[in-house]
Each structure stands twice: as structure tokens, then as C-alpha cells.
Design an enzyme around this catalytic site. Structure first.
Site, PDB file in Angstrom:
ATOM      1  N   GLU A  60       6.094   1.603  13.068  1.00  0.00           N
ATOM      2  CA  GLU A  60       5.184   1.804  11.935  1.00  0.00           C
ATOM      3  C   GLU A  60       3.751   1.449  12.337  1.00  0.00           C
ATOM      4  O   GLU A  60       3.499   0.380  12.898  1.00  0.00           O
ATOM      5  CB  GLU A  60       5.677   0.914  10.785  1.00  0.00           C
ATOM      6  CG  GLU A  60       4.901   1.012   9.495  1.00  0.00           C
ATOM      7  CD  GLU A  60       5.507   0.095   8.413  1.00  0.00           C
ATOM      8  OE1 GLU A  60       6.664  -0.355   8.566  1.00  0.00           O
ATOM      9  OE2 GLU A  60       4.795  -0.174   7.432  1.00  0.00           O
ATOM     10  N   LYS A 113      13.156  -5.040   9.600  1.00  0.00           N
ATOM     11  CA  LYS A 113      11.871  -4.608  10.189  1.00  0.00           C
ATOM     12  C   LYS A 113      11.199  -5.834  10.790  1.00  0.00           C
ATOM     13  O   LYS A 113      11.053  -6.856  10.111  1.00  0.00           O
ATOM     14  CB  LYS A 113      11.020  -3.978   9.095  1.00  0.00           C
ATOM     15  CG  LYS A 113       9.520  -3.942   9.340  1.00  0.00           C
ATOM     16  CD  LYS A 113       8.824  -3.056   8.316  1.00  0.00           C
ATOM     17  CE  LYS A 113       7.496  -3.610   7.863  1.00  0.00           C
ATOM     18  NZ  LYS A 113       6.804  -2.745   6.888  1.00  0.00           N
ATOM     19  N   SER A 164      11.375  -7.118   5.624  1.00  0.00           N
ATOM     20  CA  SER A 164      10.314  -7.185   6.625  1.00  0.00           C
ATOM     21  C   SER A 164      10.217  -8.619   7.119  1.00  0.00           C
ATOM     22  O   SER A 164      10.005  -9.538   6.330  1.00  0.00           O
ATOM     23  CB  SER A 164       9.000  -6.743   5.986  1.00  0.00           C
ATOM     24  OG  SER A 164       7.920  -6.919   6.880  1.00  0.00           O
ATOM     25  N   LYS A 188       7.818  -7.451  12.397  1.00  0.00           N
ATOM     26  CA  LYS A 188       6.384  -7.320  12.624  1.00  0.00           C
ATOM     27  C   LYS A 188       6.136  -7.565  14.109  1.00  0.00           C
ATOM     28  O   LYS A 188       6.706  -8.516  14.696  1.00  0.00           O
ATOM     29  CB  LYS A 188       5.635  -8.365  11.787  1.00  0.00           C
ATOM     30  CG  LYS A 188       5.667  -8.075  10.293  1.00  0.00           C
ATOM     31  CD  LYS A 188       4.823  -6.862   9.956  1.00  0.00           C
ATOM     32  CE  LYS A 188       4.648  -6.713   8.458  1.00  0.00           C
ATOM     33  NZ  LYS A 188       3.838  -5.512   8.123  1.00  0.00           N
ATOM     34  N   GLY A 223       6.279  -2.311   0.862  1.00  0.00           N
ATOM     35  CA  GLY A 223       6.106  -3.440  -0.051  1.00  0.00           C
ATOM     36  C   GLY A 223       4.820  -4.177   0.245  1.00  0.00           C
ATOM     37  O   GLY A 223       4.288  -4.109   1.354  1.00  0.00           O
ATOM     38  N   ASP A 228       6.838  -2.890  12.924  1.00  0.00           N
ATOM     39  CA  ASP A 228       5.579  -2.569  12.243  1.00  0.00           C
ATOM     40  C   ASP A 228       4.444  -3.316  12.936  1.00  0.00           C
ATOM     41  O   ASP A 228       4.451  -4.547  13.007  1.00  0.00           O
ATOM     42  CB  ASP A 228       5.662  -2.996  10.771  1.00  0.00           C
ATOM     43  CG  ASP A 228       4.419  -2.618   9.971  1.00  0.00           C
ATOM     44  OD1 ASP A 228       3.505  -1.973  10.528  1.00  0.00           O
ATOM     45  OD2 ASP A 228       4.369  -2.968   8.767  1.00  0.00           O
ATOM     46  N   ASP A 244       1.777   4.126   7.784  1.00  0.00           N
ATOM     47  CA  ASP A 244       1.639   3.320   6.568  1.00  0.00           C
ATOM     48  C   ASP A 244       0.154   3.375   6.178  1.00  0.00           C
ATOM     49  O   ASP A 244      -0.264   4.240   5.386  1.00  0.00           O
ATOM     50  CB  ASP A 244       2.126   1.886   6.861  1.00  0.00           C
ATOM     51  CG  ASP A 244       1.853   0.886   5.744  1.00  0.00           C
ATOM     52  OD1 ASP A 244       1.281   1.259   4.715  1.00  0.00           O
ATOM     53  OD2 ASP A 244       2.207  -0.312   5.903  1.00  0.00           O
ATOM     54  N   LYS A 298       3.569   3.593  -0.241  1.00  0.00           N
ATOM     55  CA  LYS A 298       3.181   2.473  -1.116  1.00  0.00           C
ATOM     56  C   LYS A 298       2.275   3.065  -2.185  1.00  0.00           C
ATOM     57  O   LYS A 298       1.224   3.641  -1.866  1.00  0.00           O
ATOM     58  CB  LYS A 298       2.402   1.413  -0.340  1.00  0.00           C
ATOM     59  CG  LYS A 298       3.220   0.655   0.695  1.00  0.00           C
ATOM     60  CD  LYS A 298       2.334  -0.317   1.444  1.00  0.00           C
ATOM     61  CE  LYS A 298       3.136  -1.047   2.527  1.00  0.00           C
ATOM     62  NZ  LYS A 298       2.261  -1.729   3.493  1.00  0.00           N
TER      63      LYS A 298
HETATM   64  O1  SMG Z   1       6.777  -6.707   0.257  1.00  0.00           O
HETATM   65  O2  SMG Z   1       8.447  -6.803   1.625  1.00  0.00           O
HETATM   66  C1  SMG Z   1       7.248  -6.788   1.398  1.00  0.00           C
HETATM   67  C2  SMG Z   1       6.287  -6.841   2.580  1.00  0.00           C
HETATM   68  C3  SMG Z   1       6.520  -5.715   3.507  1.00  0.00           C
HETATM   69  O3  SMG Z   1       5.711  -5.874   5.715  1.00  0.00           O
HETATM   70  C4  SMG Z   1       5.446  -5.619   4.576  1.00  0.00           C
HETATM   71  N1  SMG Z   1       4.232  -5.195   4.189  1.00  0.00           N
HETATM   72  O4  SMG Z   1       2.313  -3.336   6.521  1.00  0.00           O
HETATM   73  O5  SMG Z   1       4.126  -2.869   5.549  1.00  0.00           O
HETATM   74  C5  SMG Z   1       3.209  -3.647   5.749  1.00  0.00           C
HETATM   75  C6  SMG Z   1       3.131  -5.005   5.093  1.00  0.00           C
HETATM   76  C7  SMG Z   1       1.852  -5.167   4.367  1.00  0.00           C
HETATM   77  C8  SMG Z   1       1.650  -6.499   3.717  1.00  0.00           C
HETATM   78  S1  SMG Z   1       1.344  -7.744   4.839  1.00  0.00           S
HETATM   79  C9  SMG Z   1       0.712  -9.077   3.993  1.00  0.00           C
HETATM   80 MG    MG Z   2       3.276  -1.553   7.288  1.00  0.00          MG
END
Ligand code: SMG
Ligand code: MG
Length: 370
Positions: free
Chosen positions: A213, A161, A135, A163, A290, A188, A238, A262
């Protein structure tokens, strides 16, 4: 077995680089860990709350209070405690799924270590290694993003991925496609858009993304369904998926055609397996999300991602994606784009108590009656 001890630890670990999402920037990970003993057998759990209620309504301090005041004492009252009894015992306490999941994981770890069984075997994992995605946070500029993505592709990550948020969506996605071609790519939004953005989001269709996402707010299931009808890009939920029940509802409504699982978000690894099962029964592919886990939560995620319905690479990155050195457990490493699922009893990783102490800012024992 009985819950004979429960401790809460607040741990602070610097991140290798700031991680920016539509709801803010993380520069360090403040993690809440749980250590239990079942008849003296230790077990570890990790709570995936953030310090602030910005990803979900839960946050570290609230989770610690909930575990201390309600959840751990309730479990201590159960004879012959097993992980399978945790959720039902805690059912009368509303919400607080991440807190419950942390405690359930610690009980699972202790129980499985005592039984000499790995978490992956207990959950029904079938894959010895899992493909690793990464991510990528919002970057200061498109050239900076391209450098970061190039580094992850060099490291072997098999899926990227990005953001996104309003003002950081079409341009970065286009730039990554132009530079790296047909790589497995998804985005995402962490709830940053509204249904009024549907036509704008449809412009992502030309980039052939695996999925988008959580574009809309957590509770907007019918709006996600409406959006999904206007996009060629599959919608993946998510934040909205808080249980197997909401997963089933979201699938039936057409709000999601892929699910990010998750365990913390749904109240534990056993509920996460049910989300996997209901998704599989409906032909909906899932992948493991994650929450910047340390080796404890990361080990559990690898076990979960070994289930057969996890057919897409997850945010199951190597430890060095976030931590220069994850000193709490041995680090997870990526080899040929894959990470090995732990095979030892319980989580299958060992907590280095001395190293842990060096990053622990607070540790206290929960008083348990009896
Ligand atoms: O652990 O690789 C990881 C982070 C993956 O992008 C990630 N998590 O919305 O999926 C999500 C975010 C939530 C945490 S953001 C601080
Ligand atoms: Mg997410």
C-alpha cells in the site's frame, strides 16, 4: 429539511497502545466530531483528520475552521438539504475533503434517521457482516511484533497489515511469514519510499503479500505505475486516491491494481461509493481503510464495506483495537473474524451524550445565518 444547527466537538481518547507509522507515533486520538440538526433531527459525523498534516494536508484545526467558516454556512443556505446535495454545494471550496466528508456524514445520518433507513441500505450494502483485518504499527523489535500479531490472530482477525518503512520492511515481513505461515498479509508504507527503492521493494515479492500500500508519494501516479511494473506484489493506493476521477486515472495508468477506500480522503461516503463503482467497473478489488475512528466513523465504514466490490478484508477492526472502551457509541466487536454491519436507521449506533461529554475537550455551536 434545512440545516438548523451545527456543532463541532473536539474529543480526546487514549489509545490502547502507541500506533507508529512511517510518519510518526499516535498515542491518543484527538478527534473532531460534527453534530448537526436537520429540522431538529440530530445527525453525527466524524472528521478523520489527524492533529498534524502528516497523513494528508488536512488537520484538525484547519478542518474545524473550514467547517465553521465556509462549509456549514453554505449548507445552511440550502433549501431541502439532502446528503446528495452536500458535495455539489461545497464544490466551490477547493480541497478540504475530510472536512466535507464529516459534514456530509452528519447530514446523511440525520436524513436517514428521519427516513428510518440504515446507511448500509442507502449505500447499497449487500453483506450483513464483513471480514475484519487489522493494521499493525511499527514495533520496537521483531519479537515484539510477533507477539502483537499473535494476539490479533488469536482475536480472530482474518488479515494482517504491517506498517513498513525503510529499515523496517524485509525483516519483519520475513519473521511474520516464518512464524505464522500462509496468513493473508499485506504492508503499508505511507509514502516512505522512492522509485530508487524499486529493487529493494521487489525483495518483498518472495513473501507472497496480498499487496503493498502507498509505497511512494501521493502525487506519484506515473512512478507508482513504473514501480508496479517492477513488482510481482500488487500495488494498492491509499493517499493518492482523492476522488473517483483519480481512481480512474490511477487504474488506467497501471498505478494501482487494488484500492483502499477511505470516505474522508475522497470527500464523503457518496464519493467513496463512486470510487467503489469505478473500481468494480474496471475489475479492481477494493477494501475499506481506517483512520482510528470512534464508533461514529467506524459505523459508517462498516456500512461502506458492505458494498459488493469490497472483496478484500479492510482495516475495519473492532473498537478495542484502538480504544479500551469506546464510550461514544456501543463498541464494535469481532465474532469469528467478522463484524456485524449496523442495521438501525442512519449510522445505526447511538451516541451516549454523557459519556461523550467526559472525553470532550471543546464543544461549540457554529453560528448559522437565518
Ligand atoms: O483505523 O485501523 C485503522 C488504522 C488503519 O493503518 C491504518 N491507517 O495509511 O492506512 C493508513 C493508516 C492511516 C492512519 S495512520 C495514523
Ligand atoms: Mg494506508
Amino acid at each position: 429539511m434545512r440545516l438548523t444547527s451545527a456543532e463541532l466537538l473536539q474529543v480526546r481518547m487514549p489509545l490502547v497502545a502507541p500506533f507508529e507509522t512511517s510518519f510518526g507515533v499516535q498515542t491518543e486520538r484527538d478527534v473532531l466530531l460534527v453534530r448537526v440538526e436537520l429540522d431538529g433531527q440530530p445527525g453525527w459525523g466524524e472528521c478523520v483528520t489527524l492533529p498534524d498534516p502528516v497523513y494528508s494536508p488536512e488537520f484538525n484545526e484547519a478542518a474545524a475552521t473550514t467547517i465553521r467558516n465556509f462549509l456549514a454556512p453554505a449548507l445552511a443556505a440550502v433549501d431541502a438539504l439532502t446528503a446528495a446535495k452536500v458535495a455539489v454545494t461545497l464544490e466551490r471550496f477547493k480541497g478540504h475533503r475530510m472536512a466535507k466528508a464529516a459534514l456530509e456524514l452528519a447530514v446523511l445520518d440525520a436524513q436517514l434517521r428521519a427516513a428510518d433507513m440504515s446507511l448500509a441500505d442507502y449505500l447499497g450494502g449487500v453483506h450483513p457482516t464483513i471480514p475484519s483485518g487489522v493494521s499493525v504499527g511499527i514495533q520496537p523489535s521483531v519479537p515484539a511484533l510477533l507477539d502483537v500479531v499473535a494476539g490479533y490472530l488469536d482475536a480472530g482477525y482474518v488479515r494482517i497489515k504491517l506498517k513498513i518503512k525503510p529499515g523496517w520492511d524485509l525483516d519483519p515481513v520475513r519473521a511474520v511469514r516464518e512464524r505464522f505461515g500462509d496468513i493473508p498479509l499485506q504492508v503499508d508504507a505511507n509514502t516512505a519510499y522512492t522509485l530508487a527503492d524499486a529493487r529493494h521493494l521487489a525483495r518483498l515479492d518472495e513473501f507472497g503479500l496480498l499487496l503493498i500500500e502507498q509505497p511512494l508519494e501521493d502525487e506519484d501516479l506515473t512512478w507508482h505505475a513504473a514501480l508496479a511494473r517492477q513488482l510481482a506484489t500488487p500495488v494498492c493506493l491509499d493517499e493518492s486516491i482523492t476522488s473517483a476521477k483519480t481512481a480512474a486515472d490511477a487504474i488506467r495508468l497501471g498505478a494501482t491494481s487494488v484500492i483502499n477506500i477511505k470516505a474522508g480522503r475522497v470527500g464523503g461516503y457518496l464519493q467513496a461509493r463512486q470510487v467503489h463503482d469505478v473500481s468494480a467497473a474496471n475489475g479492481v478489488p477494493v477494501w475499506c481503510g481506517g483512520m482510528l475512528e470512534t464508533g461514529i466513523g467506524r459505523a459508517a465504514n462498516m456500512a461502506l464495506a458492505a458494498l459488493p466490490g469490497f472483496t478484500l478484508p479492510g482495516d475495519t477492526s473492532a473498537s478495542d483495537r484502538f480504544y479500551r472502551r469506546d464510550i461514544i457509541t456501543e463498541p464494535f466487536t469481532i465474532v469469528d473474524g467478522h463484524i456485524a454491519v449496523p442495521t438501525g436507521p442512519g449510522l445505526g449506533v447511538e451516541v451516549d451524550e454523557d459519556a461523550l461529554a467526559s472525553v470532550t475537550v471543546h464543544r461549540d455551536t457554529i453560528p448559522l445565518a437565518g
